[in-house]
Every structure is written in C-alpha cells, then in structure tokens.
Scaffold this motif. Structure first.
Motif, PDB file in Angstrom:
ATOM      1  N   ASP A 130       3.593 -52.158 -38.328  1.00  0.00           N
ATOM      2  CA  ASP A 130       2.413 -51.361 -37.789  1.00  0.00           C
ATOM      3  C   ASP A 130       2.483 -50.098 -38.708  1.00  0.00           C
ATOM      4  O   ASP A 130       3.312 -49.671 -39.078  1.00  0.00           O
ATOM      5  CB  ASP A 130       2.546 -50.909 -36.479  1.00  0.00           C
ATOM      6  N   SER A 131       1.321 -49.262 -38.489  1.00  0.00           N
ATOM      7  CA  SER A 131       1.379 -47.905 -39.124  1.00  0.00           C
ATOM      8  C   SER A 131       0.535 -47.221 -38.405  1.00  0.00           C
ATOM      9  O   SER A 131      -0.582 -47.617 -37.627  1.00  0.00           O
ATOM     10  CB  SER A 131       0.926 -48.227 -40.586  1.00  0.00           C
ATOM     11  N   LEU A 132       0.497 -45.825 -38.495  1.00  0.00           N
ATOM     12  CA  LEU A 132      -0.424 -44.761 -37.733  1.00  0.00           C
ATOM     13  C   LEU A 132      -1.887 -45.099 -38.025  1.00  0.00           C
ATOM     14  O   LEU A 132      -2.849 -45.369 -37.114  1.00  0.00           O
ATOM     15  CB  LEU A 132      -0.113 -43.465 -38.107  1.00  0.00           C
ATOM     16  N   ILE A 184      -1.429 -36.953 -34.505  1.00  0.00           N
ATOM     17  CA  ILE A 184      -0.014 -37.038 -35.030  1.00  0.00           C
ATOM     18  C   ILE A 184      -0.164 -37.003 -36.754  1.00  0.00           C
ATOM     19  O   ILE A 184       0.632 -36.419 -37.353  1.00  0.00           O
ATOM     20  CB  ILE A 184       0.716 -38.136 -34.563  1.00  0.00           C
ATOM     21  N   LEU A 185      -1.031 -38.003 -37.107  1.00  0.00           N
ATOM     22  CA  LEU A 185      -1.402 -38.151 -38.433  1.00  0.00           C
ATOM     23  C   LEU A 185      -1.654 -36.672 -39.085  1.00  0.00           C
ATOM     24  O   LEU A 185      -1.343 -36.481 -40.309  1.00  0.00           O
ATOM     25  CB  LEU A 185      -2.343 -39.348 -38.630  1.00  0.00           C
ATOM     26  N   VAL A 186      -2.611 -36.217 -38.600  1.00  0.00           N
ATOM     27  CA  VAL A 186      -3.148 -34.976 -39.215  1.00  0.00           C
ATOM     28  C   VAL A 186      -2.017 -34.028 -39.300  1.00  0.00           C
ATOM     29  O   VAL A 186      -1.935 -33.245 -40.238  1.00  0.00           O
ATOM     30  CB  VAL A 186      -4.355 -34.297 -38.762  1.00  0.00           C
ATOM     31  N   THR A 188       5.156 -46.272 -40.128  1.00  0.00           N
ATOM     32  CA  THR A 188       4.529 -45.258 -41.397  1.00  0.00           C
ATOM     33  C   THR A 188       5.579 -44.853 -41.881  1.00  0.00           C
ATOM     34  O   THR A 188       5.424 -44.719 -43.303  1.00  0.00           O
ATOM     35  CB  THR A 188       3.901 -44.333 -40.680  1.00  0.00           C
ATOM     36  N   LEU A 189       6.673 -44.356 -41.338  1.00  0.00           N
ATOM     37  CA  LEU A 189       7.909 -43.889 -42.066  1.00  0.00           C
ATOM     38  C   LEU A 189       8.473 -44.940 -42.911  1.00  0.00           C
ATOM     39  O   LEU A 189       9.049 -44.414 -44.011  1.00  0.00           O
ATOM     40  CB  LEU A 189       8.995 -43.475 -40.791  1.00  0.00           C
ATOM     41  N   PHE A 227       4.921 -45.652 -30.912  1.00  0.00           N
ATOM     42  CA  PHE A 227       6.375 -45.469 -31.423  1.00  0.00           C
ATOM     43  C   PHE A 227       6.368 -46.663 -32.658  1.00  0.00           C
ATOM     44  O   PHE A 227       7.045 -46.208 -33.847  1.00  0.00           O
ATOM     45  CB  PHE A 227       7.292 -45.889 -30.311  1.00  0.00           C
ATOM     46  N   ASN A 228       5.996 -47.717 -32.321  1.00  0.00           N
ATOM     47  CA  ASN A 228       6.263 -48.763 -33.658  1.00  0.00           C
ATOM     48  C   ASN A 228       5.224 -48.434 -34.987  1.00  0.00           C
ATOM     49  O   ASN A 228       5.724 -48.508 -36.018  1.00  0.00           O
ATOM     50  CB  ASN A 228       5.798 -50.275 -33.152  1.00  0.00           C
ATOM     51  N   ALA A 229       4.198 -47.566 -34.750  1.00  0.00           N
ATOM     52  CA  ALA A 229       3.186 -47.092 -35.673  1.00  0.00           C
ATOM     53  C   ALA A 229       3.837 -45.988 -36.383  1.00  0.00           C
ATOM     54  O   ALA A 229       3.951 -45.913 -37.795  1.00  0.00           O
ATOM     55  CB  ALA A 229       1.995 -46.782 -35.020  1.00  0.00           C
ATOM     56  N   ILE A 230       4.793 -45.195 -35.798  1.00  0.00           N
ATOM     57  CA  ILE A 230       5.436 -44.002 -36.368  1.00  0.00           C
ATOM     58  C   ILE A 230       6.599 -44.562 -37.067  1.00  0.00           C
ATOM     59  O   ILE A 230       6.778 -44.145 -38.294  1.00  0.00           O
ATOM     60  CB  ILE A 230       5.978 -43.002 -35.312  1.00  0.00           C
ATOM     61  N   VAL A 231       7.376 -45.578 -36.554  1.00  0.00           N
ATOM     62  CA  VAL A 231       8.558 -46.026 -37.286  1.00  0.00           C
ATOM     63  C   VAL A 231       7.598 -46.722 -38.461  1.00  0.00           C
ATOM     64  O   VAL A 231       8.430 -46.873 -39.679  1.00  0.00           O
ATOM     65  CB  VAL A 231       9.149 -46.934 -36.376  1.00  0.00           C
TER      66      VAL A 231
END
Ligand code: ATP
Ligand code: MG
Lengths: 282, 252
Positions: free
Chosen positions: A232-234, A259-261, A72-73, A66-70
């Motif tokens: 964090d990031s993906l 998710i990244l792809v 990265t956004l 979750f923190n990685a998605i947030v």
C-alpha cells in the motif's frame, strides 16, 4: 520636465507595482486554498487510531492508514537505495567528463526521463518487473519511483559538483592523493549539502506519485513488508478512499492527504534548511 | 651530486603542438630558495607543474627530457609517490573547506589513508604550524574550519599542509600575489626560516621579493631559460641583455 510629467510617472509606477503584487497574490492563492481545505477536512480525522490501524472491509466503521504509511516509507527506501548511488555516480561522471559519448548519453537520458509522464514509467516497470514475476510488488513500485528520482539526483549532483572550485581538486592531487580518493574525500564532502538537498527534493517529488504505482506496487489493504508482494501507499490509499461512496472514507482520504502534504512540506523545508546550514564556504 | 635536490636536463613541455618550455637546464641545490622569474606567459607555472607532474593532468600536455629529484627520475616514479615528496602551494590559498585547521594540516596523511597514532599526529600538526609561523595564532582554534582564517593565515595553513608531508622540495606559485603587504612580508620571512629544512622553488612576479628571499634566480623568457645563477650576481651584473631589461622594468 513639468510637475504633471513627474506625477504621471509616479502614478504609472504605483499602477505597475499594484499589478505585480496582484498577480503574485493570485499565484499564491492555490497553495493557501489547498492547505486550507486539506487542513480543515483532514486534521479532524487524524488521531492515534487513524494512524495505527489498517483499512477495514466495506461496511465496517473505522480504519486507518498504517499500512499505507509503512508502504510509502518502504517505497521511499527502496527507490532511494536504487537511485541514490546511481544518480550520484552519474552526476560525478558528468561533472568530471564534460564531453564524450557516455556523458552526452547520460545528459540526453536525464532530459528524456524528466519529461516522461509518470504513468509511462509505471507501464515500463510493469513490463520489466511485474509481468515476468507475475505479481504486483513493492519492488516494481520502488523501481518505477527510482526512475523518477534519478534525473533529479543526477542533475543536482552535477550542478553542485561543477560549482566546486578546481583548485580544491588540485590541492588534493598535489598532496599525492589518488584521483578516486580525491573525488570521494574532497569533492563529494564539499558538495554534500547540494547533493542531500537534491535527494530530499526528489523524495518529495515521488512521495505523492500515484500513477506509476497503479501497475506496480498496486495497493494492499493488509499490512505487508515483503518487497515481492503488493504494497500500500499513501497516494494509493487516498485514491481508494476518495473513490468510495462512503462519507467516512471520504474524510479518511482528507486525513491521508493531510499526512502526505505535511510529509512533502517537511521534506522541502528540511531540504532548504540543509542547503543553507550545511553550505560549504570556499 | 649529493647537494643537488632538483636537476632539470634538456627539458621541454608542450600543450598539444604548442611548445611552451624549450630545452631547460637547471640545477637546484639543497636548502636554497630558488626564484623563477619572467614575463607573464613565459612558462613559469608550467615548469613547476612539471616537477610534481601536475602538468600531465591537462589533456594533450606532453613533456620530453629529464628531471631528477635527488637522483631519482621523476618521470619514472609513480606520480602519487612523487607528489608526497614535493609540496605545492598555489597562488590562491586553497585550504579544504570541509576540514578543520587541524585536519587541513594532516590532510596529506588523512586523504591518503595513512594511519598514524593520535599523539604523533598532534605533534605533526604542532610542528608544521610552528614552522609556518601560524601556531600562536591558531593553537586555541585548531578545530575551527580553515576557511575562517584570513587570506594570509590561510596561505600559511597551506604551507603547513605541504610541510607536514616532509617534502624534499616545495613548489610555490606566486604564493603572495593574492595577499596584503603585511601577510606578504610575514611569508617572506618564513621562507628564509624554512630553507634550513627544505628547498623552495618560488615563482614570483615581484622582483623585489626575489631579491629579498632568493639565493639563486632563474630568468625565463618565451619558454627558454635565459639566465640562471646566484641572485645577487644576476641582480647586479646580469649577463644577458634581456635579463637586464626585465629587471629594470622595460618589459614584464
Ligand atoms: N591548460 C593550458 N592549455 C593550453 N595552454 C596553456 C595552458 N596553460 C597555460 N598554457 C599556455 O602556456 C604558456 C605558459 O603558461 P604559464 O601558465 O606557464 O605562464 P606563467 O609564466 O606562469 O605566466 P604568469 O606569470 O602569467 O602566471 C602560456 O602561453 C599559456 O597560454
Ligand atoms: Mg603562472
């Protein structure tokens, strides 16, 4: 011309076509293999729990991205806020001023930036932002990524605007519209699909970047939305999970890769859609 | 003079060292179609682009002499104010591709940020399209993009766009040369109708067109104004030998 000659030519033709198809197939292979592996290993991990929970400490089961998605956004937004206005402005300048010192300076810097390894850009952002502020931060990561987006946006904006017929500009000027309004209200809207495509492609380019984030955004196993703190990031989370010795974390790395792809692929498809659908007909 | 719209006095124009227009003197009266004729490269486009000061946008372009629009010195005015009083129609139709037909007509107001209440805008659109004889063809499609129209319709849309600003004079640079014969004759009829309200300066390569629609004609040759006067007179008894040769197709 004998029949044999013709037959030989035809055989050569078929042979040549076969070779072209074979190499075309070989070049497609990596794409399919990557998609296949990532989907096979990644999709099983993806569920609501994975998407909505934070990484757990070593030894505890479960956890997510979750923190990685947030993160990265947030990094995308930060780098976009910096690079989109600068990139579009520089692109406008280039298409309006073909010659001149500033124009050739911008052109040179676009070429240099495009060829600069992303790790070097990370180090520069470290020296500029991280060292003076004495902390890793989302801001420094956003700046590093914005430097990577910049040349793509400048280039696509310039190329798009150059294709807009000069007579449109004249039509506007002849109506007594001041130069700056002509650029903002006639030229930019006519090039909007090209410019948006460029922005989306540049976002797609940076979403997967890891190297420039290592010394800047750094990574953070907790949730953070403060741009002056590490984030964090993906790609960083994939790196972290993949380097661990735990099989469960390996499968998390696959899930995050998936998710990244999907994100990158979606950006590319949307970009293509926009460049076709919103294309201005002159 | 009350009745003069455009007055050109000892006017010269250059690109760098290349003097294109040489000492032009010309007086265009109100409510006429004035044709500008001459061989390719003689400076017709340059002359009309001096009237709305588009000429000076080209690096190195200069002018000397005087031009007045209804007693106001053109070269003492703000170009953006001048250009709202002078309509221009180009050789190739150039409606704004991102705008609807409706928005194209009021582009002069919209792009300049001039705010006008909607009913008044509706009225401007309708009147301008009626004047340019396009209303009946597009009244049910005002919100479609202007670029979906045919070439002739697009050119009439561009004429409506210029008319919407209520110009004192319209500059038309070979407005029909990219159009088919039917659209051309439609637009020619339009000029005859329009001159009741607006003065037109029409560049044309088509001698027959000048004869059909213009009241006065100027013949330019190598940047000089050779002859200027009522069209009928010039076409029947040209004063200058070069005019006669041009009209009879010896060059051009
Ligand atoms: N942008 C420019 N820079 C330099 N010279 C120019 C430019 N535009 C036109 N000229 C020169 O000015 C001269 C007059 O050009 P202009 O376009 O006014 O001719 P014209 O009478 O309109 O010709 P045509 O009938 O072919 O349209 C030409 O000799 C041309 O070479
Ligand atoms: Mg011309």
């Amino acid at each position: 011309m004998t029949g044999n000659h013709v037959k030989r030519r035809l055989a050569e033709d078929i042979f040549f076509k076969g070779i072209v198809c074979l190499f075309a197939f070989i070049s497609l292979l990596p794409l399919f293999l990557i998609l296949y592996y990532i989907t096979r290993n990644g999709i099983a991990v993806i569920d609501w729990n994975f998407l909505s929970s934070l990484p757990r400490p070593i030894g505890e089961a479960g956890g997510g991205v979750f923190n990685a998605i947030v993160g990265t956004l947030m990094l995308i937004i930060l780098s976009g806020v910096i690079s989109i206005p600068c990139g579009i402005a520089a692109g406008i300048y280039l298409s309006e001023n073909k010659a001149g010192k500033l124009a050739s300076g911008i052109r040179l810097s676009v070429v240099v930036l495009q060829g600069t390894p992303s790790i070097v850009i990370g180090i520069i952002a470290y020296i500029w932002i991280v060292a003076p502020l004495k902390t890793f931060s989302a801001l420094s990561g956003g700046i590093a990524l914005s430097i990577m987006m910049l040349p793509v946006i400048v280039k696509t904006t310039e190329e798009t605007l150059k294709l807009i017929p000069y007579h449109l500009k004249e039509a506007s000027l002849a109506l007594g519209v001041p130069y700056y309004r002509t650029i903002l209200k006639v030229i930019l809207p006519s090039g909007i699909s090209g410019i948006l495509t460029g922005i989306l492609l540049s976002v797609a380019r940076i979403t997967g970047e890891t190297a420039p984030l290592l010394f800047t955004a750094f990574g953070n196993q907790f949730m953070n939305t403060n741009i002056f703190k590490p984030i964090d990031s993906l790609p960083y989370r994939i790196f972290y999970y993949a380097m661990s010795p735990y099989p469960e974390w390996h499968s998390f790395a696959w899930g995050a890769s998936f998710i990244l792809v999907v994100l990158t692929l979606a950006l590319n498809l949307i970009a293509r859609g926009i460049s076709v659908k919103w294309k201005t007909r002159f | 003079m009350e009745n003069t719209v455009l007055k050109v006095e000892n006017f010269s124009a250059s690109f760098g060292d290349n003097r294109i227009l040489k000492d032009i003197n010309l007086t265009v009266p109100r409510n006429v179609v004035a044709a500008l004729m001459g061989p390719s490269g003689c400076g017709k486009t340059t002359l009309i682009r001096c009237v709305n000061r588009m000429h000076e946008l080209i690096p190195g372009a200069t002018v000397s002499g005087r031009m007045t629009l209804i007693d106001e010195d053109i070269y003492a005015m703000q170009p953006i104010i001048l250009r709202r009083k002078v309509g221009m129609v180009f050789q190739k139709p150039n409606p704004f591709p991102t705008m609807s037909i409706y928005e194209n007509v009021i582009a002069g107001y919209k792009l300049n940020g001039i705010r006008i209440p909607k009913p008044e805008l509706d009225n401007i659109v309708e009147q301008s399209l009626k004047k340019s004889a396009l209303w009946d063809e597009v009244k049910d499609a005002l919100h479609r993009k202007g670029t979906f129209l045919s070439g002739g319709q697009q050119q009439r849309l561009c004429i409506a766009r210029a008319l919407a600003m209520n110009p004192e004079i319209m500059l038309l640079d070979e407005p029909t040369s990219a159009l088919d014969p039917k659209s051309t004759s439609q637009i020619e009829e339009l000029f005859v109708e329009l001159k009741k309200n607006v003065t037109m300066l029409l560049v044309t390569h088509n001698i027959a067109q000048a004869a059909r629609v213009s009241d006065v004609t100027a013949f330019i040759y190598l940047g000089e104004l050779i002859e200027f006067g009522p069209t009928e007179k010039m076409f029947t008894v040209p004063k200058d030998k070069r005019t006669e040769e041009y009209l009879t197709g010896k060059f051009g």
